[in-house]
Design a protein around this motif. Structure first.
Motif, PDB file in Angstrom:
ATOM      1  N   HIS A 270     -50.767  42.100  23.059  1.00 33.54           N
ATOM      2  CA  HIS A 270     -49.904  43.039  22.350  1.00 33.54           C
ATOM      3  C   HIS A 270     -48.533  42.455  22.034  1.00 33.54           C
ATOM      4  O   HIS A 270     -47.952  42.754  20.988  1.00 33.54           O
ATOM      5  CB  HIS A 270     -49.728  44.323  23.164  1.00 33.54           C
ATOM      6  CG  HIS A 270     -50.977  45.133  23.290  1.00 33.54           C
ATOM      7  ND1 HIS A 270     -51.709  45.568  22.203  1.00 33.54           N
ATOM      8  CD2 HIS A 270     -51.649  45.585  24.380  1.00 33.54           C
ATOM      9  CE1 HIS A 270     -52.758  46.258  22.616  1.00 33.54           C
ATOM     10  NE2 HIS A 270     -52.745  46.276  23.939  1.00 33.54           N
ATOM     11  N   CYS A 271     -48.010  41.604  22.927  1.00 33.99           N
ATOM     12  CA  CYS A 271     -46.639  41.125  22.731  1.00 33.99           C
ATOM     13  C   CYS A 271     -46.568  39.669  22.295  1.00 33.99           C
ATOM     14  O   CYS A 271     -45.576  39.248  21.698  1.00 33.99           O
ATOM     15  CB  CYS A 271     -45.821  41.320  23.998  1.00 33.99           C
ATOM     16  SG  CYS A 271     -46.414  40.368  25.412  1.00 33.99           S
ATOM     17  N   GLY A 272     -47.598  38.883  22.595  1.00 34.57           N
ATOM     18  CA  GLY A 272     -47.599  37.486  22.208  1.00 34.57           C
ATOM     19  C   GLY A 272     -46.827  36.602  23.168  1.00 34.57           C
ATOM     20  O   GLY A 272     -46.196  37.077  24.115  1.00 34.57           O
ATOM     21  N   PRO A 273     -46.870  35.273  22.927  1.00 34.05           N
ATOM     22  CA  PRO A 273     -46.141  34.345  23.793  1.00 34.05           C
ATOM     23  C   PRO A 273     -44.637  34.510  23.618  1.00 34.05           C
ATOM     24  O   PRO A 273     -44.185  35.255  22.747  1.00 34.05           O
ATOM     25  CB  PRO A 273     -46.614  32.974  23.313  1.00 34.05           C
ATOM     26  CG  PRO A 273     -47.004  33.191  21.887  1.00 34.05           C
ATOM     27  CD  PRO A 273     -47.558  34.590  21.825  1.00 34.05           C
ATOM     28  N   ASP A 274     -43.882  33.801  24.421  1.00 37.15           N
ATOM     29  CA  ASP A 274     -42.415  33.905  24.369  1.00 37.15           C
ATOM     30  C   ASP A 274     -41.953  35.339  24.552  1.00 37.15           C
ATOM     31  O   ASP A 274     -41.117  35.860  23.796  1.00 37.15           O
ATOM     32  CB  ASP A 274     -41.870  33.299  23.073  1.00 37.15           C
ATOM     33  CG  ASP A 274     -42.127  31.801  23.007  1.00 37.15           C
ATOM     34  OD1 ASP A 274     -42.007  31.134  24.053  1.00 37.15           O
ATOM     35  OD2 ASP A 274     -42.461  31.304  21.922  1.00 37.15           O
ATOM     36  N   THR A 275     -42.518  35.970  25.567  1.00 37.26           N
ATOM     37  CA  THR A 275     -42.104  37.294  26.006  1.00 37.26           C
ATOM     38  C   THR A 275     -41.822  37.188  27.506  1.00 37.26           C
ATOM     39  O   THR A 275     -42.616  36.609  28.239  1.00 37.26           O
ATOM     40  CB  THR A 275     -43.208  38.330  25.758  1.00 37.26           C
ATOM     41  OG1 THR A 275     -43.475  38.419  24.362  1.00 37.26           O
ATOM     42  CG2 THR A 275     -42.832  39.697  26.292  1.00 37.26           C
ATOM     43  N   LEU A 276     -40.685  37.719  27.930  1.00 32.12           N
ATOM     44  CA  LEU A 276     -40.329  37.624  29.344  1.00 32.12           C
ATOM     45  C   LEU A 276     -39.552  38.860  29.760  1.00 32.12           C
ATOM     46  O   LEU A 276     -38.738  39.390  28.999  1.00 32.12           O
ATOM     47  CB  LEU A 276     -39.497  36.362  29.610  1.00 32.12           C
ATOM     48  CG  LEU A 276     -39.136  36.067  31.076  1.00 32.12           C
ATOM     49  CD1 LEU A 276     -39.073  34.561  31.321  1.00 32.12           C
ATOM     50  CD2 LEU A 276     -37.796  36.696  31.466  1.00 32.12           C
ATOM     51  N   GLY A 277     -39.819  39.304  30.998  1.00 35.34           N
ATOM     52  CA  GLY A 277     -39.093  40.465  31.510  1.00 35.34           C
ATOM     53  C   GLY A 277     -38.845  40.365  32.995  1.00 35.34           C
ATOM     54  O   GLY A 277     -39.504  39.591  33.700  1.00 35.34           O
TER      55      GLY A 277
END
Length: 287
Positions: A270-277
């Protein structure tokens, strides 16, 4: 509720690492991931990187599917037969029918309970680990459920997304908004509130710099943050960026645990790579 020994289970969206799953004796049930005409099991026979490769080749996102009632029934039955009380955690009921299917399956058994995390990824994982710690200490199912329910509206779960092509392709972001954000180099913060995903602050600049600002802001009100544990969860970011955030979090506040995990297939698709939290628990409810 009974005084049987409790076992904690979850759908695969809790995004806990194999090490954590083994440490806390958590049983997980994979969500479905469909690429083309073939359906895979999240984390069992497909990886996020394979999803990214498929999207790169075809321009088509996979379809994710809820766990159905029969799958839950088959999952619960051997645990119940082994004498356990089962507490099952699911992705937010606002995002999937998985919770309702688990609830219906649980009604077929004594001492099987379903918790709606009202969250996703390690936002739910925080509840799962808390429950598993209590289960290992011999706490009753009733006490565990009471404790995690009191945490649900205090979980601070958010992610910053570098590029919007996955959100756009999945129909979660209009083409105009995606184009504008990419031209302006905007990095939206996706927040979970009331069981739903929404857009919070829109950052601007290089991704690494944005994440530094994001972490500073999320952890600014230290007096309202539980210091038991925090997750740094990403969907395939550059190792240097991940390590920089991890080290920043460790220096920011004296958390007992800073846990680094990678998001599974359901979240990644849903969000793809290069996602961080960063995901943690506050002392007061989040409004």
């Amino acid at each position: 509720m009974s005084n049987k020994k409790v076992i904690i289970t979850s759908d695969s969206t809790c995004d806990l690492s194999p090490e954590l799953i083994e440490k806390y004796n958590i049983k997980t049930l994979p969500m479905g991931i469909t690429l083309g005409e073939k359906t895979y099991r999240d984390g069992a026979d497909i990886t996020p990187d394979e999803i990214y490769a498929y999207f790169g080749e075809t321009g088509t996102l996979p379809k994710t599917s809820a766990i159905n009632m029969t799958e839950f029934t088959d999952f619960f039955a051997p645990l119940v037969n082994d004498g356990y009380a089962v507490i099952n955690f699911t992705i937010s009921s606002e995002m999937s029918t998985t919770f309702n299917n688990s609830r219906l399956a649980a009604e077929e058994f004594e001492d099987v309970y379903t918790v709606d995390t009202r969250n996703l990824s390690t936002g739910g994982g925080l509840l799962v680990i808390k429950a598993a710690e209590m289960a290992q200490k011999g706490e009753s199912a009733e006490k565990i459920i009471e404790t995690v329910n009191s945490m649900i509206d205090r979980v601070d779960a958010s992610f910053v997304i570098d590029k919007l092509n996955y959100l756009h392709k999945g129909g979660r972001c209009s083409a105009v908004a995606a184009l504008g954000a990419n031209l302006l180099k905007l990095k939206p913060c996706i927040e979970v509130k009331g069981g739903k995903m929404g857009v919070g602050k829109k950052y601007r600049g290089k991704y690494g710099d944005v994440l530094k600002e994001y972490v500073e802001e999320r952890l600014a009100n230290a007096a309202d943050i539980e210091l038991e544990r925090i997750f740094v969860t990403h969907a395939g970011c550059d190792e240097q960026i991940v390590n920089a955030v991890y080290n920043q979090v460790k220096k920011a506040l004296p958390f007992n645990e800073v846990l680094l995990t990678r998001a599974g297939c359901t979240i990644s698709s849903h969000c793809g790579p290069d996602t961080l939290g960063i995901l943690f628990v506050r002392k007061s409810p989040i409004e």
